[in-house]
Design a protein around this motif. Sequence first.
Motif, short mmCIF file in Angstrom:
data_model
loop_
_atom_site.label_atom_id
_atom_site.label_comp_id
_atom_site.label_asym_id
_atom_site.label_seq_id
_atom_site.Cartn_x
_atom_site.Cartn_y
_atom_site.Cartn_z
N ASN A 91 -35.68 56.55 24.72
CA ASN A 91 -36.77 57.60 24.75
C ASN A 91 -37.95 57.17 24.18
O ASN A 91 -39.24 57.74 24.53
CB ASN A 91 -36.09 58.82 24.37
CG ASN A 91 -35.09 59.48 25.20
OD1 ASN A 91 -35.06 59.28 26.34
ND2 ASN A 91 -34.61 60.33 24.76
N GLY A 92 -37.76 56.38 22.98
CA GLY A 92 -38.88 55.79 22.30
C GLY A 92 -39.92 55.02 23.36
O GLY A 92 -41.05 54.83 23.30
N THR B 206 -40.00 55.37 26.47
CA THR B 206 -40.53 56.29 27.33
C THR B 206 -41.95 56.97 26.83
O THR B 206 -42.92 57.21 27.68
CB THR B 206 -39.65 57.39 27.84
OG1 THR B 206 -38.40 56.72 28.44
CG2 THR B 206 -40.13 58.21 29.17
N TYR B 207 -41.90 57.07 25.57
CA TYR B 207 -43.11 57.66 24.95
C TYR B 207 -43.98 56.50 25.08
O TYR B 207 -45.30 57.11 25.25
CB TYR B 207 -42.59 58.00 23.47
CG TYR B 207 -42.13 59.38 23.30
CD1 TYR B 207 -42.69 60.66 23.57
CD2 TYR B 207 -40.81 59.63 22.67
CE1 TYR B 207 -42.00 61.86 23.55
CE2 TYR B 207 -40.27 60.70 22.35
CZ TYR B 207 -40.64 61.97 23.03
OH TYR B 207 -40.18 63.24 22.76
N ILE C 296 -45.48 57.16 28.42
CA ILE C 296 -46.38 58.20 28.65
C ILE C 296 -47.62 58.07 27.97
O ILE C 296 -48.89 58.24 28.60
CB ILE C 296 -45.66 59.45 27.82
CG1 ILE C 296 -44.48 59.78 28.61
CG2 ILE C 296 -46.57 60.60 27.76
CD1 ILE C 296 -43.68 60.88 27.85
N LEU C 297 -47.86 57.38 26.85
CA LEU C 297 -48.95 56.98 26.03
C LEU C 297 -49.83 56.01 27.04
O LEU C 297 -51.03 56.29 27.22
CB LEU C 297 -48.92 56.34 24.91
CG LEU C 297 -50.19 55.94 23.92
CD1 LEU C 297 -51.02 57.12 23.88
CD2 LEU C 297 -49.55 55.23 22.60
N ASP D 151 -37.47 51.16 29.82
CA ASP D 151 -36.77 52.28 29.12
C ASP D 151 -35.34 52.50 29.79
O ASP D 151 -34.30 52.86 29.03
CB ASP D 151 -37.71 53.49 29.20
CG ASP D 151 -38.00 54.15 30.71
OD1 ASP D 151 -37.55 53.65 31.50
OD2 ASP D 151 -38.82 55.14 30.51
N LEU E 137 -38.35 63.16 30.38
CA LEU E 137 -39.55 62.45 29.49
C LEU E 137 -40.15 61.45 30.78
O LEU E 137 -41.38 61.43 30.78
CB LEU E 137 -39.11 61.52 28.46
CG LEU E 137 -38.84 62.43 27.16
CD1 LEU E 137 -38.40 61.55 25.95
CD2 LEU E 137 -40.03 63.04 26.60
N ASP E 138 -39.30 61.10 31.47
CA ASP E 138 -39.83 60.14 32.50
C ASP E 138 -40.78 60.89 33.34
O ASP E 138 -41.68 60.35 33.73
CB ASP E 138 -38.73 59.46 33.25
CG ASP E 138 -39.24 58.55 34.49
OD1 ASP E 138 -39.59 57.37 34.16
OD2 ASP E 138 -39.10 58.83 35.67
N GLY F 46 -44.04 61.80 31.83
CA GLY F 46 -45.04 60.44 31.72
C GLY F 46 -45.57 60.37 33.35
O GLY F 46 -46.90 59.97 33.27
#
Length: 299
Positions: A90-91, A93-94, A97-98, A132, A149-150, A153
Amino acid sequence: LLRRSEPRGSVAICVVRGPSIGSVPRCSNKAGNPVNEREASPTIARIKEVCQPPSVRDRKNSEHWVADVYLRDISPYLTKLLLRTSITANGVTYLMILTGALAGFALLIPGLPGATLALLLGQMQMLWDCSDGEVARWRGTSSPKGVFLDRVGHYVAESVIPLALGFRAAGFPEAGWLDTPWPLIGALLALLIMFNKALNDMVHVSRAYNNMPRLQDKESVGVPTVSGVRKLRSLAKFFPFQRAYHSVELTIIAFIAAVGDAIVGDLSVTRIVISALTIFGVVTIAGHFVAIMTSSKLK
């Protein structure tokens, strides 16, 4: 009992008792959740074997063409580096997103530098997107939160990029950019892209509400059962404009438009491109809706 350190100092206790999956003992952390006990520094071949099974590589809709063509050959090297750290799937994936958001913001930089940076960030976003899942599959930490989260993103990237493209077409940050219609056109394009993406998620939600099984990621599932619609869909393969609304394609198109702008000496190419994307966006949504309603996705 085998012990290993997990991220943030937690400890996994592995009891080798009874059958295990391959060479991986069944483990649980202090919370009692199962984890996988695999080597911390695997080979590239081993990462490909575990993290890129046919069920991933053979996906017809979820696997983007850049992943199939070259990113899946690169991602194991990034995944290998990530597995040496404590970062979670998940990190990663963040980070995706960024990076997707930054690809949009990069388009606010005038000229070729901004478009080039957006192009590179668009590729990097997809590379994170490959890794990820690979980190999650290696560590056995796939979860609904990761899927959520995906989705976030991709929605972030594919809304920020068209918005920024509208600002770019308006001549941002030059004086008077807000007096033009281009920011509004960019916002309209972002809305169209979001609605088109939401149509796919509406299918999954509708099936879940009716206790239907998960939709298989096969090309045959989306084939319309009405012959006329099926013929129109076949014609679209010769001019696949509907594929232009992913972050990767949007950044590639923005870069090509920036090259055109540099040649002609103004923003006319970018303005033509965003106008065309908006018009074809309406056509794409209409075609997508009809294709869903005439396929087996809701049956």
